[in-house]
Design a protein around this motif. Structure first.
Motif, short mmCIF file in Angstrom:
data_model
loop_
_atom_site.label_atom_id
_atom_site.label_comp_id
_atom_site.label_asym_id
_atom_site.label_seq_id
_atom_site.Cartn_x
_atom_site.Cartn_y
_atom_site.Cartn_z
N GLY A 203 0.81 -1.21 0.00
CA GLY A 203 0.00 0.00 0.00
C GLY A 203 0.84 1.26 0.00
O GLY A 203 0.55 2.22 -0.73
N LEU A 204 1.91 1.28 0.80
CA LEU A 204 2.79 2.44 0.85
C LEU A 204 3.51 2.63 -0.49
O LEU A 204 3.70 3.76 -0.95
CB LEU A 204 3.81 2.28 1.98
N SER A 205 3.92 1.53 -1.12
CA SER A 205 4.58 1.62 -2.42
C SER A 205 3.65 2.22 -3.47
O SER A 205 4.05 3.06 -4.28
CB SER A 205 5.03 0.23 -2.87
N ARG A 206 2.39 1.79 -3.44
CA ARG A 206 1.42 2.33 -4.39
C ARG A 206 1.14 3.80 -4.12
O ARG A 206 0.97 4.59 -5.05
CB ARG A 206 0.13 1.50 -4.31
N LEU A 207 1.08 4.17 -2.85
CA LEU A 207 0.88 5.58 -2.51
C LEU A 207 2.05 6.42 -2.98
O LEU A 207 1.87 7.50 -3.56
CB LEU A 207 0.71 5.72 -1.00
N LEU A 208 3.26 5.93 -2.78
CA LEU A 208 4.46 6.65 -3.24
C LEU A 208 4.45 6.79 -4.76
O LEU A 208 4.76 7.86 -5.30
CB LEU A 208 5.71 5.91 -2.78
#
Length: 252
Positions: A203-208
């Motif tokens: 999720g954090l990777s997609r947000l970044l």
């Protein structure tokens, strides 16, 4: 515990993903609520609700293309905030959701401060002026944040706050621009390494990736700091955790 992902937007390793999916059967195990990887990732960035145009912000983007790019983000924010009243009827979401707090602080209803849109606006200013280094952007998730027009975010905790577990485990996201690459550092006060960690990283990777796309920068590194890392041996047993690691490493 600190974990670093050098290429957050790289394709997933199917062997690792398969091993994690195998143990994350829905429901409850020893009283712990189990959710799929995609469900966990969606609490941070709901990728299934984002209509990616394939465009990225840049000085050469025409007005029509820019309009499409901005509309894709606006549609995501609107769709998600419309869902917030329903999402918060779930006991687990009674205090809001991670993405809800990011796009409509404090995250229980729509109409709050959209931290994501604000950070994109600030980052675009840096992109437009060829500024390649900046460390002034953060996203408040936990605590009681005062989000002022001239302040990226200040988190204030009550002296009586002794929570060790429960929402929000993710309390802070920091964005750093260095040599034209946008990196992210996330802080968890409690990280479940089996049931949550992979989904959180995804999720954090997609947000970044979303932030980089809409601000025109390359994707840098993702760093996650878990001040308490829980191997969940009480839920999966020591041997179960060892078996999961073996399956992720060699497919056995």
């Amino acid at each position: 515990m600190i974990s670093t992902v050098e290429d957050p937007c790289a394709a997933e390793d199917p062997q690792v993903r398969s091993a994690v999916d195998e143990v994350l059967t829905g429901g409850r195990r020893n009283g712990v609520r189990i959710q799929s990887v995609d469900t966990v990732a969606g609490t941070i960035f709901p990728a299934e609700m984002y209509a990616d145009t394939g465009l990225a912000y840049g000085l050469g983007l025409g007005p029509e293309e820019l309009g499409k790019l901005d509309a894709s983000a606006a549609d995501l924010y609107a769709s998600y905030t419309e869902m917030l009243p329903i999402l918060t009827t779930d006991t687990a979401n009674k205090s809001g959701t991670y993405f809800g707090r990011m796009v409509s602080w404090p995250g229980r209803t729509g109409g709050g401060i959209n931290q994501i849109a604000d950070r994109i606006t600030r980052l675009r200013r840096s992109r437009d002026t060829n500024r390649a280094q900046r460390n002034l952007e953060d996203i408040a998730v936990g605590g009681e944040a005062e989000l002022l027009a001239d302040c990226a975010g200040l988190q204030v905790y009550a002296a009586s706050d002794r929570r060790e577990r429960g929402f929000p485990c993710l309390v802070h996201v920091d964005l750093t621009l260095y040599e034209g690459r946008l990196s992210m550092a996330a802080t968890y006060r409690h990280q479940y390494l089996v049931t949550k960690a992979y989904g959180n990283l995804l999720g954090l990777s997609r947000l970044l990736g979303f932030l980089a796309q809409h601000s025109g920068f390359e994707v840098g590194e993702l760093m996650v700091n878990a001040t308490f890392a829980d191997a969940e041996q009480g839920t999966y047993t020591k041997q179960g955790v060892a078996d999961l690691l073996a399956a992720a490493r060699d497919g056995s």
